[in-house]
Write a protein that holds these residues in place. Structure first.
Motif, PDB file in Angstrom:
ATOM      1  N   GLN A   1       0.860  -1.193   0.000  1.00 31.07           N
ATOM      2  CA  GLN A   1       0.000   0.000   0.000  1.00 31.07           C
ATOM      3  C   GLN A   1       0.887   1.230   0.000  1.00 31.07           C
ATOM      4  OE1 GLN A   1      -3.410   0.931   1.905  1.00 31.07           O
ATOM      5  NE2 GLN A   1      -4.507  -0.843   1.081  1.00 31.07           N
ATOM      6  N   ILE A   2       0.663   2.116  -0.962  1.00 33.29           N
ATOM      7  CA  ILE A   2       1.444   3.356  -0.983  1.00 33.29           C
ATOM      8  C   ILE A   2       0.457   4.510  -1.010  1.00 33.29           C
ATOM      9  CG2 ILE A   2       3.001   4.800  -2.335  1.00 33.29           C
ATOM     10  CD1 ILE A   2       4.482   2.292  -3.150  1.00 33.29           C
ATOM     11  N   GLY A   3       0.500   5.338   0.014  1.00 31.51           N
ATOM     12  CA  GLY A   3      -0.384   6.506   0.105  1.00 31.51           C
ATOM     13  C   GLY A   3      -1.844   6.112   0.044  1.00 31.51           C
ATOM     14  N   GLY A   4      -2.171   5.025   0.675  1.00 34.19           N
ATOM     15  CA  GLY A   4      -3.562   4.591   0.704  1.00 34.19           C
ATOM     16  C   GLY A   4      -4.019   3.889  -0.562  1.00 34.19           C
ATOM     17  N   VAL A   5      -3.110   3.805  -1.553  1.00 34.99           N
ATOM     18  CA  VAL A   5      -3.486   3.115  -2.795  1.00 34.99           C
ATOM     19  C   VAL A   5      -2.939   1.687  -2.742  1.00 34.99           C
ATOM     20  CG1 VAL A   5      -3.387   3.185  -5.309  1.00 34.99           C
ATOM     21  CG2 VAL A   5      -3.358   5.316  -4.010  1.00 34.99           C
ATOM     22  N   ASP A   6      -3.837   0.765  -3.041  1.00 38.08           N
ATOM     23  CA  ASP A   6      -3.461  -0.645  -2.966  1.00 38.08           C
ATOM     24  C   ASP A   6      -2.765  -1.053  -4.269  1.00 38.08           C
ATOM     25  OD1 ASP A   6      -3.234  -3.304  -2.368  1.00 38.08           O
ATOM     26  OD2 ASP A   6      -5.292  -3.779  -2.991  1.00 38.08           O
ATOM     27  N   ILE A   7      -1.461  -1.241  -4.213  1.00 43.14           N
ATOM     28  CA  ILE A   7      -0.735  -1.691  -5.411  1.00 43.14           C
ATOM     29  C   ILE A   7      -0.073  -3.030  -5.124  1.00 43.14           C
ATOM     30  CG2 ILE A   7      -0.382   0.548  -6.530  1.00 43.14           C
ATOM     31  CD1 ILE A   7       2.524   0.365  -5.252  1.00 43.14           C
ATOM     32  N   SER A   8      -0.830  -3.899  -4.463  1.00 42.82           N
ATOM     33  CA  SER A   8      -0.302  -5.215  -4.080  1.00 42.82           C
ATOM     34  C   SER A   8       0.192  -5.983  -5.298  1.00 42.82           C
ATOM     35  CB  SER A   8      -1.401  -6.033  -3.421  1.00 42.82           C
ATOM     36  OG  SER A   8      -1.940  -5.305  -2.356  1.00 42.82           O
ATOM     37  N   PHE A   9       1.203  -6.796  -5.028  1.00 45.41           N
ATOM     38  CA  PHE A   9       1.684  -7.707  -6.062  1.00 45.41           C
ATOM     39  C   PHE A   9       0.712  -8.883  -6.097  1.00 45.41           C
ATOM     40  CE2 PHE A   9       4.379 -10.992  -7.931  1.00 45.41           C
ATOM     41  CZ  PHE A   9       4.973 -10.289  -8.956  1.00 45.41           C
ATOM     42  N   THR A  10      -0.018  -9.014  -7.200  1.00 48.96           N
ATOM     43  CA  THR A  10      -1.080 -10.026  -7.277  1.00 48.96           C
ATOM     44  C   THR A  10      -0.691 -11.114  -8.281  1.00 48.96           C
ATOM     45  OG1 THR A  10      -2.140  -8.841  -9.039  1.00 48.96           O
ATOM     46  CG2 THR A  10      -2.823  -8.285  -6.801  1.00 48.96           C
ATOM     47  N   ASN A  11      -1.601 -12.088  -8.451  1.00 45.66           N
ATOM     48  CA  ASN A  11      -1.347 -13.103  -9.475  1.00 45.66           C
ATOM     49  C   ASN A  11      -1.279 -12.462 -10.856  1.00 45.66           C
ATOM     50  OD1 ASN A  11      -4.031 -12.498  -9.366  1.00 45.66           O
ATOM     51  ND2 ASN A  11      -4.757 -14.598  -9.641  1.00 45.66           N
ATOM     52  N   SER A  12      -2.072 -11.410 -11.064  1.00 43.88           N
ATOM     53  CA  SER A  12      -2.016 -10.688 -12.341  1.00 43.88           C
ATOM     54  C   SER A  12      -0.607 -10.126 -12.561  1.00 43.88           C
ATOM     55  CB  SER A  12      -3.040  -9.564 -12.333  1.00 43.88           C
ATOM     56  OG  SER A  12      -2.852  -8.732 -13.442  1.00 43.88           O
ATOM     57  N   SER A  13      -0.068  -9.480 -11.512  1.00 44.18           N
ATOM     58  CA  SER A  13       1.284  -8.909 -11.619  1.00 44.18           C
ATOM     59  C   SER A  13       2.298 -10.008 -11.891  1.00 44.18           C
ATOM     60  CB  SER A  13       1.663  -8.203 -10.326  1.00 44.18           C
ATOM     61  OG  SER A  13       0.548  -7.596  -9.761  1.00 44.18           O
ATOM     62  N   LEU A  14       2.093 -11.164 -11.217  1.00 44.15           N
ATOM     63  CA  LEU A  14       3.021 -12.280 -11.385  1.00 44.15           C
ATOM     64  C   LEU A  14       3.051 -12.737 -12.841  1.00 44.15           C
ATOM     65  CD1 LEU A  14       4.845 -14.357  -9.959  1.00 44.15           C
ATOM     66  CD2 LEU A  14       2.844 -15.828  -9.774  1.00 44.15           C
ATOM     67  N   PHE A  15       1.863 -12.811 -13.445  1.00 43.66           N
ATOM     68  CA  PHE A  15       1.846 -13.295 -14.827  1.00 43.66           C
ATOM     69  C   PHE A  15       2.321 -12.234 -15.819  1.00 43.66           C
ATOM     70  CE2 PHE A  15      -0.361 -16.789 -12.885  1.00 43.66           C
ATOM     71  CZ  PHE A  15       0.221 -17.861 -13.565  1.00 43.66           C
ATOM     72  N   MET A  16       2.209 -10.961 -15.442  1.00 42.20           N
ATOM     73  CA  MET A  16       2.842  -9.920 -16.267  1.00 42.20           C
ATOM     74  C   MET A  16       4.354 -10.128 -16.247  1.00 42.20           C
ATOM     75  SD  MET A  16       0.819  -6.495 -15.170  1.00 42.20           S
ATOM     76  CE  MET A  16      -0.942  -6.388 -15.224  1.00 42.20           C
ATOM     77  N   VAL A  17       4.850 -10.422 -15.023  1.00 37.88           N
ATOM     78  CA  VAL A  17       6.294 -10.675 -14.880  1.00 37.88           C
ATOM     79  C   VAL A  17       6.687 -11.918 -15.678  1.00 37.88           C
ATOM     80  CG1 VAL A  17       8.125 -11.265 -13.244  1.00 37.88           C
ATOM     81  CG2 VAL A  17       6.441  -9.529 -12.657  1.00 37.88           C
ATOM     82  N   PHE A  18       5.832 -12.948 -15.641  1.00 39.04           N
ATOM     83  CA  PHE A  18       6.114 -14.157 -16.426  1.00 39.04           C
ATOM     84  C   PHE A  18       6.173 -13.828 -17.917  1.00 39.04           C
ATOM     85  CE2 PHE A  18       4.284 -17.490 -13.235  1.00 39.04           C
ATOM     86  CZ  PHE A  18       5.482 -17.420 -12.543  1.00 39.04           C
ATOM     87  N   ALA A  19       5.212 -13.015 -18.358  1.00 38.16           N
ATOM     88  CA  ALA A  19       5.151 -12.689 -19.795  1.00 38.16           C
ATOM     89  C   ALA A  19       6.425 -11.975 -20.229  1.00 38.16           C
ATOM     90  CB  ALA A  19       3.931 -11.830 -20.085  1.00 38.16           C
ATOM     91  N   ILE A  20       6.845 -10.959 -19.445  1.00 33.51           N
ATOM     92  CA  ILE A  20       8.051 -10.241 -19.894  1.00 33.51           C
ATOM     93  C   ILE A  20       9.284 -11.119 -19.704  1.00 33.51           C
ATOM     94  CG2 ILE A  20       7.048  -7.933 -19.579  1.00 33.51           C
ATOM     95  CD1 ILE A  20       8.927  -7.601 -17.174  1.00 33.51           C
ATOM     96  N   SER A  21       9.235 -12.030 -18.711  1.00 33.81           N
ATOM     97  CA  SER A  21      10.363 -12.950 -18.549  1.00 33.81           C
ATOM     98  C   SER A  21      10.477 -13.867 -19.763  1.00 33.81           C
ATOM     99  CB  SER A  21      10.186 -13.804 -17.301  1.00 33.81           C
ATOM    100  OG  SER A  21       9.985 -12.989 -16.193  1.00 33.81           O
ATOM    101  N   ALA A  22       9.310 -14.280 -20.289  1.00 37.10           N
ATOM    102  CA  ALA A  22       9.324 -15.129 -21.487  1.00 37.10           C
ATOM    103  C   ALA A  22       9.961 -14.376 -22.652  1.00 37.10           C
ATOM    104  CB  ALA A  22       7.909 -15.563 -21.843  1.00 37.10           C
ATOM    105  N   VAL A  23       9.619 -13.081 -22.758  1.00 39.30           N
ATOM    106  CA  VAL A  23      10.212 -12.271 -23.831  1.00 39.30           C
ATOM    107  C   VAL A  23      11.726 -12.157 -23.602  1.00 39.30           C
ATOM    108  CG1 VAL A  23      10.188 -10.037 -24.988  1.00 39.30           C
ATOM    109  CG2 VAL A  23       8.070 -10.980 -24.097  1.00 39.30           C
ATOM    110  N   PHE A  24      12.109 -11.891 -22.338  1.00 40.23           N
ATOM    111  CA  PHE A  24      13.547 -11.782 -22.034  1.00 40.23           C
ATOM    112  C   PHE A  24      14.260 -13.069 -22.419  1.00 40.23           C
ATOM    113  CE2 PHE A  24      12.962  -8.599 -18.287  1.00 40.23           C
ATOM    114  CZ  PHE A  24      12.601  -7.638 -19.205  1.00 40.23           C
TER     115      PHE A  24
END
Lengths: 182, 246
Positions: free
Chosen positions: B22-45
Motif C-alpha cells: 500500500q502506498i499513500g492509501g493506494v493498494d498496489i499489491s503484487f497479485t497473481n495478475s502482476s506475477l503473470f505480467m512478470v512471467f510474460a516479460i520474462s518469457a520475452v527476455f
C-alpha cells in the motif's frame, strides 16, 4: 442418478455464477479495487519490457539483420563479378577457338589449292612428256616405215630385175622399173 | 460458493494478492495478475536473450525465432504506416510481444490471463488512443481534424458523416480493449466449462474432451490472432494520425 445430478448441476452453473456475482462485485474484471494494482504493475512490467526491447533487443537485431544483408549483398556482388569474369573468359575462349578454326580452314584450303596446282602441273608436264614421246615414236615409226618401204622397193627392184633379166635381154634401167612399179 | 465449485469458469479471473503493498492509501499489491505480467516479460527476455546470445550470420533456431518476430512486426509497421512509423517500432514490438505472451501463458491450465482483464487492455487502448491523437495534432496541427470529414464526401452529407466519424473515433479505444478482453474472457470461460464437463461426466466425459481439444486449438489461434489484431489496429490508428488524408 449421481450423473443426472451432475448434469443438472452443470445446467445451473450460469445461475450459480450469476448469484455469486451478485454477492460480490460481479465479474472479477469489474472489481475496481484491483485496478490500481493492475495498472501499476502493468506500467512497471511494460516499461521494463519497453526499455529492454528498445535499448537491447532492437538495436542488436537490427545490426545482425543489417550485417547479414550486407554480407548477402557482398556475396551477390562477388558472385556477379566472378560470373562476369567467367563469361569474359568464355568469350575469349570462343574467340580463340573461332580464330583457330578459321586459320585451320585457311590452311586446309591453301594446301588443297597447292596440292591441286601441283598435281595439275605434274599432269601437264607428264602429258607434255608423253606427247613428246608419242611424237618421237611416231616420227621413228614413220622413218622406219619409209626405210622399210625403201628396202621393200629395193628388194622388189632387185627381184624384178633378176626376173626380168631371165626373160628379156634388154633390161630396163632401175629408174624405169621403179617408175613402172610406182 | 462459486469459488468452491470445481467448475466455476469465472474463478480463474479472480485476482488474489501475493504480496500486499500500500502506498499513500493506494493498494498496489503484487497479485497473481502482476506475477503473470512478470512471467510474460520474462518469457520475452528469455526468447531474446537466448536468441541474441550467439549472434551469427546463419542464425540458430532461437535467433531465427527472434528475427522472425522482429521482421513480422517491422513489415507490419512498414506496410501500414511506412517509413515514418520507424520511431514507434519499439513500442509496437513490445506491445505485440506483451499481449502475445500474456495470451499464450494464459492458455496453460491453472494460470492467469492478464489480458482477460478489461482494465489492462483498456490501459493499452487508452494509451494508444491518447498517443495517436497527440501525434495526429502534433504532426498535422488542426489539419488532423480532417479525419472526421473524409475527402470526396458531399458537403450536405457532412452533418451526418462528421458526428458518425467522431463517434467512431472516440469508440476506438473501447472497441480495441473490449475486443481483446472479451475474446480472452469468453474463450477461457468456455475452455473451463468444457474442462468441467469432462471431469464431471466421468466416462462420458470423452465427448466434451474432444470438443475441448478442438476448442483449445481454436483458442491458441485466437490468442495469436488477437495479439496480431491489437497490434495491426494500433498501426492503422498510427497511420491515420500520420497521414489523415488517406
Amino acid at each position: 442418478m449421481k450423473l443426472l445430478s451432475k448434469i443438472l448441476g452443470i445446467t445451473f452453473i450460469p445461475s450459480i455464477v450469476f448469484a455469486e456475482g451478485q454477492k460480490s462485485a460481479g465479474l472479477p474484471q469489474m472489481d475496481i479495487s484491483t485496478f490500481p494494482s493492475q495498472l501499476f504493475w502493468l506500467v512497471v512490467t511494460f516499461l521494463i519490457l519497453y526499455v529492454f526491447m528498445s535499448k537491447y533487443v532492437i538495436p542488436s537485431l537490427r545490426t545482425t539483420i543489417e550485417e547479414r544483408k550486407d554480407k548477402i549483398l557482398g556475396d551477390i556482388n562477388e558472385a556477379e563479378a566472378v560470373n562476369n569474369q567467367a563469361s569474359l573468359s568464355l568469350k575469349e575462349y570462343d574467340d580463340k577457338l573461332n580464330s583457330a578454326s578459321n586459320r585451320s580452314s585457311e590452311i586446309i584450303t591453301s594446301s588443297k589449292e597447292e596440292s591441286s596446282k601441283y598435281t595439275s602441273d605434274l599432269k601437264s608436264k607428264s602429258d607434255d612428256k608423253i606427247n613428246k614421246m608419242i611424237e618421237e615414236s611416231m616420227n621413228r615409226i614413220k622413218l622406219q616405215q619409209k626405210d622399210s618401204e625403201n628396202q621393200v622397193r629395193e628388194a622388189t627392184l632387185v627381184a624384178v630385175k633378176s626376173i626380168v633379166s631371165k626373160y628379156i635381154e634388154n633390161v630396163p634401167s632401175d629408174d624405169e622399173i621403179s617408175k613402172k612399179l610406182n | 460458493m462459486a469459488a468452491d465449485n470445481p467448475i466455476d469458469p469465472i474463478h480463474q479471473f479472480e485476482i488474489s494478492k501475493i504480496a500486499p503493498i500500500q502506498i499513500g492509501g493506494v493498494d498496489i499489491s503484487f497479485t497473481n495478475s502482476s506475477l503473470f505480467m512478470v512471467f510474460a516479460i520474462s518469457a520475452v527476455f528469455l526468447l531474446f536473450t537466448l536468441g541474441l546470445s550467439k549472434k551469427s550470420i546463419i542464425p540458430n533456431r532461437m535467433q531465427m525465432l527472434s528475427e522472425m518476430s522482429y521482421n513480422f512486426i517491422a513489415n507490419m509497421l512498414r506496410d501500414q504506416v511506412g517509413d515514418q512509423g520507424r520511431a514507434y517500432f519499439p513500442f509496437i514490438f513490445s506491445l505485440f510481444l506483451f499481449i502475445f505472451f500474456c495470451n499464450f501463458i494464459g492458455l496453460i491450465p491453472y494460470t492467469f490471463t492478464v489480458t482477460s482483464h478489461l482494465i489492462v487492455t483498456f490501459a493499452f487502448a487508452a494509451l494508444i488512443f491518447l498517443a495517436v491523437t497527440i501525434i495526429g495534432f502534433v504532426k498535422n496541427g488542426l489539419g488532423y481534424l480532417r479525419i472526421f470529414y473524409p475527402s470526396g464526401i458531399p458537403v450536405y452529407l457532412a452533418p451526418l458523416i462528421v458526428p458518425i466519424e467522431i463517434i467512431s473515433y472516440l469508440s476506438k479505444p473501447i472497441s480495441l480493449s473490449v475486443r481483446l478482453c472479451a475474446n480472452m474472457l469468453a474463450g477461457h470461460s468456455i475452455l473451463k466449462i468444457f474442462a468441467g464437463f469432462t471431469v464431471m461426466l466421468g466416462f462420458l466425459g470423452f465427448a466434451p474432451l474432444v470438443f475441448l481439444v478442438v476448442l483449445y486449438a481454436l483458442e491458441t489461434l485466437i490468442a495469436a490472432l488477437q495479439a496480431y489484431i491489437f497490434t495491426i489496429l494500433t498501426c492503422i490508428y498510427l497511420n491515420d494520425a500520420l497521414h489523415p488524408d488517406h
